[in-house]
Design a protein around this motif. Structure first.
Motif, PDB file in Angstrom:
ATOM      1  N   LEU A 134     -76.226  28.008  62.146  1.00 52.17           N
ATOM      2  CA  LEU A 134     -74.908  28.018  61.507  1.00 52.17           C
ATOM      3  C   LEU A 134     -75.039  27.309  60.156  1.00 52.17           C
ATOM      4  O   LEU A 134     -75.270  26.098  60.111  1.00 52.17           O
ATOM      5  N   PHE A 135     -74.919  28.055  59.088  1.00 54.80           N
ATOM      6  CA  PHE A 135     -75.166  27.540  57.726  1.00 54.80           C
ATOM      7  C   PHE A 135     -73.824  27.329  57.033  1.00 54.80           C
ATOM      8  O   PHE A 135     -73.170  28.289  56.623  1.00 54.80           O
ATOM      9  N   ASP A 136     -73.407  26.050  56.895  1.00 59.28           N
ATOM     10  CA  ASP A 136     -72.101  25.743  56.316  1.00 59.28           C
ATOM     11  C   ASP A 136     -72.205  25.575  54.797  1.00 59.28           C
ATOM     12  O   ASP A 136     -73.272  25.290  54.261  1.00 59.28           O
ATOM     13  N   GLU A 137     -71.079  25.736  54.086  1.00 56.54           N
ATOM     14  CA  GLU A 137     -71.007  25.624  52.619  1.00 56.54           C
ATOM     15  C   GLU A 137     -72.065  26.507  51.957  1.00 56.54           C
ATOM     16  O   GLU A 137     -72.739  26.108  51.006  1.00 56.54           O
ATOM     17  N   GLY A 138     -72.196  27.722  52.461  1.00 55.44           N
ATOM     18  CA  GLY A 138     -73.222  28.645  51.972  1.00 55.44           C
ATOM     19  C   GLY A 138     -73.088  28.997  50.509  1.00 55.44           C
ATOM     20  O   GLY A 138     -74.073  29.369  49.870  1.00 55.44           O
ATOM     21  N   GLN A 139     -71.881  28.851  49.947  1.00 55.29           N
ATOM     22  CA  GLN A 139     -71.693  29.221  48.545  1.00 55.29           C
ATOM     23  C   GLN A 139     -72.458  28.296  47.600  1.00 55.29           C
ATOM     24  O   GLN A 139     -72.678  28.637  46.439  1.00 55.29           O
ATOM     25  N   ASP A 140     -72.899  27.140  48.084  1.00 56.83           N
ATOM     26  CA  ASP A 140     -73.607  26.197  47.222  1.00 56.83           C
ATOM     27  C   ASP A 140     -75.035  25.925  47.691  1.00 56.83           C
ATOM     28  O   ASP A 140     -75.604  24.888  47.377  1.00 56.83           O
ATOM     29  N   ALA A 141     -75.612  26.857  48.420  1.00 58.05           N
ATOM     30  CA  ALA A 141     -76.984  26.670  48.896  1.00 58.05           C
ATOM     31  C   ALA A 141     -77.982  26.912  47.771  1.00 58.05           C
ATOM     32  O   ALA A 141     -77.731  27.684  46.851  1.00 58.05           O
ATOM     33  N   SER A 142     -79.135  26.252  47.865  1.00 59.95           N
ATOM     34  CA  SER A 142     -80.198  26.515  46.896  1.00 59.95           C
ATOM     35  C   SER A 142     -80.923  27.795  47.315  1.00 59.95           C
ATOM     36  O   SER A 142     -80.972  28.129  48.505  1.00 59.95           O
ATOM     37  N   PRO A 143     -81.498  28.539  46.350  1.00 59.80           N
ATOM     38  CA  PRO A 143     -82.261  29.741  46.704  1.00 59.80           C
ATOM     39  C   PRO A 143     -83.413  29.429  47.659  1.00 59.80           C
ATOM     40  O   PRO A 143     -83.762  30.255  48.505  1.00 59.80           O
ATOM     41  N   ALA A 144     -84.003  28.234  47.554  1.00 64.13           N
ATOM     42  CA  ALA A 144     -85.107  27.861  48.446  1.00 64.13           C
ATOM     43  C   ALA A 144     -84.627  27.806  49.896  1.00 64.13           C
ATOM     44  O   ALA A 144     -85.269  28.355  50.802  1.00 64.13           O
TER      45      ALA A 144
END
Length: 592
Positions: free
Chosen positions: A202-212
């Protein structure tokens, strides 16, 4: 607890999904309910955006009785896989600019501080590469990330050297010759292509994830759920990408906000409609169903450190406040990332170099050297400190003491009469009443920029993020929003929960005073747009700053004796504040 139809659809879904959730829509609650419905034997990983979110999420998942959920941030996960399984030693606070120059034995070209400017760009290059999904440094064109014309000119001239030294510093970390940084072990984690032993991620705040980190997430065999709000992406300057837009899973939405009512919901949606000026944009559905609460914390929210500090000073100087609190620690508003303090810049301005603690500033002789360094490095946080010194000069110690005297401890935050925060520092938070500082983008400014023929106008992505910042600020309000009229759509009415404040922008603007029109505004508003809370200012040109006529010197002395500020004198004499401060220092030493 009664769940909405949108929440039930998510909880009962299967396979990989993407959730676009508006502000205050209960996404954490929805994720917890999703986890509850999975088998208790399943292994679930919840990826939080940062340490504070991780701490809060851990309490909520434990309260829900979910013992099969592991809660990590991208860095805590990478640390466990890389640092704990290796002989690497972590450099917790990273390397300072002068330390990089020393480690690499950097040499300049004769220009002042050239080796430190190169080191600054090496540090940024490493951050960009480590947060990207690229496998090699030379796959990144660092020039694409340099916006300031002076900085671009410098980087272009030294590009081969900067690239070589960036690779060398990474190689030194990789071999264990020197300690590694947080960015390094995150990159090492991504390049190792780890297989995470979980059934659900479950990946939260996905809009601000780094490409890595997005690359690591997408490679997993687990059922993947990514959740966020594409209109809350405000960390592009940290090399984050809007992962929601890059993931092609079935889309679910959470459009019902439990934070605020219909009036604020409608305004938030209308603010997002400004994006129609940039690209094709569909109306965002936001339903406000928050309960009316007349008590709770009040907060001033600003786009920049500078705008927020000016508002705080205004409130303190007028004796309107008896107690206050700055989100994220007040000191973080008066220090640059490298540890340079506001006092260091003030001491440089006053020619008191013996009182400067920062190694970088101690090597400079006056403000003009710092201004040149800021321009050639695009060092945005130093630029913010420089602008505060220009604005308030030797009043700074008294002002900071006044603010600290009123500042309550973290444990007593709820007792503060007013909270101050930039949008970046209050992400995920909410306040009963919100007052907006007038340093956000407006519809008029946006139209002026788009219609400008100036080639230096910001990219669409940056303009989009400026709109997001205003949207995030507005959606922190639970009950009442006090907003300058200039930030509202044209002819927007006041209402029970939205109170218009008189606009100050009609009175004066920096770009008008410099007679630079739209081009001047573009420079002013976006020069320092990438820092976590950076000021929106650009120093004026230096061309004739160091030539003074006798008449100018006499006028300078008269204005200074009369209590005029550096900025006021700057406008009258058409010289940069830095040049004025240097001249005043020389006159003081000469006893004039």
């Amino acid at each position: 607890m009664r769940l909405t139809e949108e929440q039930l659809a998510i909880i009962n879904s299967s396979g990989n999904i993407k959730i676009n959730a508006v502000a205050g829509s209960g996404k954490t609650t929805t994720i917890i309910e999703y986890a509850k419905l999975r088998s208790p034997d399943s292994r679930i990983l919840y990826l939080a955006f940062n340490r504070s979110v991780r701490f809060e999420a851990r309490k909520k998942f434990q309260a829900a009785g979910l013992k099969n959920v592991t809660i990590e941030t991208a860095h805590s996960l990478a640390y466990r896989y890389i640092i704990k399984k290796s002989t690497y030693t972590l450099r917790v606070n990273g390397y300072k600019i002068y330390e990089i120059a020393s480690l690499l034995g950097l040499k300049g070209n004769g220009d002042k501080h050239a080796e430190l400017i190169v080191a600054n760009h090496i540090k940024k290059f490493i951050s960009i590469f480590c947060n990207s999904n690229a496998s090699k440094v030379n796959q990144i064109n660092y020039l694409d990330f340099v916006t300031d014309p002076e900085a671009r000119k410098f980087v272009a001239a030294f590009y081969k050297y900067i690239l070589e030294q960036t690779r060398l510093l990474l190689a030194k970390m990789d071999s264990g010759e020197i300690d590694v940084t947080h960015d390094f072990y995150l990159k090492k984690f991504q390049l190792s292509q780890p297989e995470l032993n979980y059934d659900y991620i479950l990946f939260d705040e996905g809009q601000d994830a780094s490409p890595a980190m997005l690359d690591v997430f997408l490679r997993q065999k687990a059922v993947k759920v990514i959740v966020g709000d594409s209109n809350q992406q405000i960390y592009g300057w940290r090399n984050a990408v809007n992962s929601l837009e890059m993931v092609y899973y079935p889309v679910y939405t959470l459009s019902n906000s439990f934070r605020f009512g219909g009036e604020i919901a409608a305004l938030a949606s209308d603010i997002l409609d400004m994006k129609k000026l940039l690209f094709t944009h569909e109306k965002v559905k936001i339903t406000g169903s928050g309960a009316e609460l007349n008590s709770g914390a009040s907060a001033y929210l600003g786009r920049t450190n500078l705008g927020l500090l000016i508002k705080a000073i205004e409130q303190v100087e007028s004796s309107k406040l008896k107690s206050l609190y700055f989100e994220g620690n007040f000191n973080s508003y008066t220090y640059a990332e490298e540890g340079t303090s506001l006092y260091d810049v003030l001491n440089l301005s006053n020619g008191e170099n013996d009182r400067i603690r920062d190694v970088l500033l101690k090597s400079m002789s006056d403000l003009s050297e710092l201004e040149e360094y800021v321009e050639k490095t695009d060092d945005l946080q130093l630029g913010m400190l420089l602008e505060i010194v220009r604005e308030y000069g030797n009043s700074i110690p008294r002002i900071i003491k006044s603010i600290k005297d009123l500042h309550v401890e973290d444990s007593e935050k709820e007792k503060a009469e007013m909270i101050f925060s930039t949008v970046h520092k209050c992400k995920g938070m909410e306040y009963s009443q919100v007052y907006l500082v007038e340093d956000f983008i407006t519809g008029k400014k946006l139209r002026d920029i788009i219609n400008s023929k100036d080639e230096s106008i910001p990219e669409i992505e940056k303009l989009n993020e400026e709109i997001n910042l205003l949207y995030v600020a507005i959606t922190r309000a639970k009950n009442k929003l006090y907003i300058p009229e200039s930030l509202l759509p044209d002819n927007y009415p006041s209402s029970q929960h939205i109170q218009k404040l008189p606009s100050r922008q009609a009175k004066s603007t920096r770009s008008d005073s410099r007679n630079e029109g739209v081009k001047g505004y573009v420079k002013d508003f976006f020069k320092f747009d990438k820092t976590d809370d950076s000021p929106a200012l650009k120093s004026t040109a230096f061309k004739d700053d160091h030539h003074w006529t006798n008449q100018q010197v006499l006028l300078l002395q008269k204005l200074h004796a009369g209590g005029s500020t550096l900025r006021q004198i700057s406008k009258i004499l058409s010289k940069s504040p830095g040049a004025i401060q240097i001249k005043l220092n020389k006159l003081r030493k000469e006893g004039l």
